[in-house]
Design a protein around this motif. Structure first.
Motif, PDB file in Angstrom:
ATOM      1  N   VAL A  75       2.019   2.721   1.292  1.00 34.93           N
ATOM      2  CA  VAL A  75       3.233   3.448   1.669  1.00 34.93           C
ATOM      3  C   VAL A  75       3.129   3.982   3.093  1.00 34.93           C
ATOM      4  O   VAL A  75       4.103   3.928   3.868  1.00 34.93           O
ATOM      5  N   ASP A  76       1.962   4.489   3.471  1.00 30.98           N
ATOM      6  CA  ASP A  76       1.801   5.067   4.803  1.00 30.98           C
ATOM      7  C   ASP A  76       1.968   4.027   5.907  1.00 30.98           C
ATOM      8  O   ASP A  76       2.564   4.309   6.960  1.00 30.98           O
ATOM      9  N   VAL A  77       1.433   2.821   5.693  1.00 32.01           N
ATOM     10  CA  VAL A  77       1.574   1.782   6.716  1.00 32.01           C
ATOM     11  C   VAL A  77       3.042   1.391   6.882  1.00 32.01           C
ATOM     12  O   VAL A  77       3.525   1.223   8.009  1.00 32.01           O
ATOM     13  N   TYR A  78       3.767   1.273   5.780  1.00 31.20           N
ATOM     14  CA  TYR A  78       5.198   0.962   5.896  1.00 31.20           C
ATOM     15  C   TYR A  78       5.952   2.116   6.574  1.00 31.20           C
ATOM     16  O   TYR A  78       6.864   1.885   7.369  1.00 31.20           O
ATOM     17  N   ALA A  79       5.562   3.350   6.253  1.00 29.63           N
ATOM     18  CA  ALA A  79       6.216   4.506   6.882  1.00 29.63           C
ATOM     19  C   ALA A  79       5.993   4.503   8.393  1.00 29.63           C
ATOM     20  O   ALA A  79       6.907   4.807   9.173  1.00 29.63           O
TER      21      ALA A  79
END
Length: 335
Positions: free
Chosen positions: A199-203
């Motif tokens: 999720v963090d990489v997509y964010a």
């Protein structure tokens, strides 16, 4: 007090010397006598001590390994452990927790009898407190763990969060901006780590995943298959799926095939683990490789260092994950 060699002798109607000779396979003993002694050992639940089996040099040259069951999932770890121990002149005694408290009681008896010099543990479901007590009592213990538990004794783990990040970066690199995640059980730390990294990489790429993009799963093929079928029926739009282990990713592939979607053209799929199954799905599964063999070897060497009380013994080891790209995310080259 545990069962003693004297108890076995009395139960079998023989002398303690005869029991010792049977245990050590020394001298010629009447076959009926051997059978009586072995039957007494079995009926009483006697666990021979290191001394009783003639290992008087202060070490059994045996390592115990506690696993949840004898499932194929541990094969890579176990094979690496066996090979490493054999190289160092040690044997392996496999133990399971199939019988819950009874299994733990038997484990305690074997530890008390000094049946092995140290213990390797894989995913001790409900047994971590008992294993910790054994460690605190002086038994060298190493946990082989992919679920991000952090016990009060040495462990070998892998990089779950980084694995989630690797899956996300790969999907972004191939232009997938609408991912769906089928997680593992939400109570497991490894699930939170894998999801958090993803999720963090997509964010960071400016893409926020909403609740419809995250499906709580259980690491099983059929539930993941059903989850994808339901997402399609609900009209959820996605161009990629990250399954938190390979069986769940295989369930995703099955659901997509049944829906008539092309893989990877319509939907790219990434799993986690790189078990043997990943090479045999259609198309073969891109996955985050969890280094099972490396973890097994590292754990065996770490435990032997602690058994030998080496001053260089590390407290723990982290073995990194890596991305393995196959046909579920990239079409084969035309060349």
């Amino acid at each position: 007090m545990g069962v003693t060699i004297a108890d076995v002798a009395a139960h079998a109607g023989v002398s303690k010397t005869t029991v010792s000779r049977v245990l050590n396979a020394k001298g010629e003993i009447n076959e009926n006598t051997v059978l009586k002694v072995r039957q007494a050992i079995s009926e009483l639940g006697y666990v021979p001590s290191a001394g009783a089996v003639g290992l008087a040099r202060g070490t059994t040259q045996m390592i115990g390994m506690l696993v949840p069951d004898m499932a194929w999932a541990w094969a890579g770890i176990v094979q690496a452990v066996v090979e490493t121990l054999e190289t160092e002149g040690f044997g392996l005694r496999m133990l399971t927790v199939n019988r819950g408290e009874e299994s733990l009681r038997r484990l305690g008896l074997q530890v008390a009898a000094r049946s092995f010099d140290g213990l390797l543990v894989i995913e001790p479901e409900g047994a971590l407190a008992s294993i910790t007590e054994l460690h605190e009592a002086g038994l060298p213990v190493v946990l082989i763990d992919d679920r991000f538990q952090r016990p009060g004794f040495p462990y070998v783990a892998t990089t779950n969060r980084e694995g989630g990040e690797q899956a996300a970066r790969h999907l972004l690199d191939i232009g997938r901006s609408r991912p769906l995640v089928v997680t593992g059980p939400e109570e497991l730390s490894c699930t939170q780590e894998r999801l958090g990294g993803f999720v963090d990489v997509y964010a960071q790429a400016g893409i926020e995943l909403d609740q419809r993009s995250i499906v709580c799963g259980d690491f099983l093929f059929e539930s993941s298959r059903s989850a994808i079928a339901q997402a399609l029926a609900d009209g959820v739009e996605f161009d990629a799926v990250f399954g938190h282990n390979d069986p769940s990713a295989a369930g995703v592939l099955a659901a997509l095939h049944e829906a008539g979607l092309r893989i990877p053209q319509d939907v790219a799929v990434v799993g986690f683990d790189d078990i043997e199954l990943a090479s045999y799905t259609y198309p073969a599964l891109t996955t985050i490789r969890q280094p099972m063999r490396e973890m097994g070897e590292a754990a065996a060497r770490l435990l032997l260092d602690h058994v030998r009380r080496s001053p260089q013994a590390a407290s723990s080891r982290i073995v990194p994950t890596s991305l393995v790209v196959r046909g579920s995310t990239l079409e084969p080259s035309a060349n």
